[in-house]
Design an enzyme around this catalytic site. Structure first.
Site, PDB file in Angstrom:
ATOM      1  N   CYS A 275      69.156  28.327 -30.107  1.00 48.08           N
ATOM      2  CA  CYS A 275      70.560  27.585 -30.318  1.00 48.08           C
ATOM      3  C   CYS A 275      71.024  26.836 -29.243  1.00 48.08           C
ATOM      4  O   CYS A 275      71.021  27.550 -28.213  1.00 48.08           O
ATOM      5  CB  CYS A 275      71.379  28.277 -30.996  1.00 48.08           C
ATOM      6  SG  CYS A 275      73.014  27.524 -31.372  1.00 48.08           S
TER       7      CYS A 275
ATOM      8  N   CYS B 127      74.455  28.215 -28.132  1.00 48.88           N
ATOM      9  CA  CYS B 127      74.919  29.785 -27.839  1.00 48.88           C
ATOM     10  C   CYS B 127      73.670  30.556 -27.195  1.00 48.88           C
ATOM     11  O   CYS B 127      73.577  31.386 -26.603  1.00 48.88           O
ATOM     12  CB  CYS B 127      75.601  30.510 -28.920  1.00 48.88           C
ATOM     13  SG  CYS B 127      74.381  30.955 -30.219  1.00 48.88           S
TER      14      CYS B 127
ATOM     15  N   CYS C 228      73.411  28.591 -37.314  1.00 51.72           N
ATOM     16  CA  CYS C 228      73.283  29.779 -36.220  1.00 51.72           C
ATOM     17  C   CYS C 228      74.068  30.867 -36.498  1.00 51.72           C
ATOM     18  O   CYS C 228      75.236  30.570 -36.662  1.00 51.72           O
ATOM     19  CB  CYS C 228      73.399  29.259 -34.834  1.00 51.72           C
ATOM     20  SG  CYS C 228      73.499  30.802 -33.545  1.00 51.72           S
TER      21      CYS C 228
ATOM     22  N   CYS D 227      76.841  31.699 -33.704  1.00 55.31           N
ATOM     23  CA  CYS D 227      77.959  30.805 -33.244  1.00 55.31           C
ATOM     24  C   CYS D 227      78.426  29.825 -34.325  1.00 55.31           C
ATOM     25  O   CYS D 227      79.479  29.157 -34.355  1.00 55.31           O
ATOM     26  CB  CYS D 227      77.783  29.938 -32.044  1.00 55.31           C
ATOM     27  SG  CYS D 227      76.473  28.680 -32.178  1.00 55.31           S
TER      28      CYS D 227
ATOM     29  N   CYS E 236      64.163  22.562 -42.115  1.00 49.67           N
ATOM     30  CA  CYS E 236      64.098  21.373 -41.545  1.00 49.67           C
ATOM     31  C   CYS E 236      65.190  21.108 -40.238  1.00 49.67           C
ATOM     32  O   CYS E 236      66.273  21.235 -40.849  1.00 49.67           O
ATOM     33  CB  CYS E 236      64.365  20.411 -42.735  1.00 49.67           C
ATOM     34  SG  CYS E 236      64.207  18.649 -41.990  1.00 49.67           S
TER      35      CYS E 236
END
Length: 135
Positions: free
Chosen positions: A48, A51, A97, A100, A122
């Site tokens: 991510c 984070c 995510c 976060c 995707c």
């Protein structure tokens, strides 16, 4: 839902570029075929961008020719959060995510891709950061 990483909106705005902020914090979408990881074949881990949580690996990345990086499975089922998305007159499954709460993209099933899960995560390139495998 509370996340392990929570920050005030002003802090997200200063830590992310304007494009990252629109996708990650406002559930935007980068234009198709423009992301840096759409066609990459580099081996490694995709994390991510907001984070640093590890989300996907190159082993589950496949060519779907949809315009965004596609994966058939997250690195760990707990790495992502799936949420029903009824925006834009459609019913889709948003991928966030789990650490976060940042928007990553959407997951689709039953499209006929020859993958073990019959799923296509995707994901926006701008939501990810690739750490190449060593060696």
């Amino acid at each position: 839902m509370p996340y392990d990483v929570e920050k005030p909106d002003e802090q997200w705005r200063t830590e992310l570029t304007p494009g990252e902020y629109v996708v990650l914090r406002q559930a935007g979408t980068e234009p198709a075929f423009t992301g840096e990881y759409t066609d990459t074949k580099t081996q490694g881990v995709y994390s991510c961008r907001a984070c640093g949580a590890e989300l996907f690996t190159s082993e589950t990345k496949f060519e779907s020719h949809c315009g965004w990086p596609s994966f058939f499975d997250p690195r760990d089922t707990d790495a992502v959060e799936l949420i029903e998305d009824r925006t834009h007159g459609m019913v889709r499954t948003e991928v966030r995510c789990a650490r976060c709460g940042s928007h990553l993209g959407h997951v689709f099933a039953g499209e006929g891709y020859p993958t073990p899960t019959d799923q296509r995560y995707c994901i926006n390139s701008i939501a990810l950061r690739l750490t190449p495998a060593e060696g």
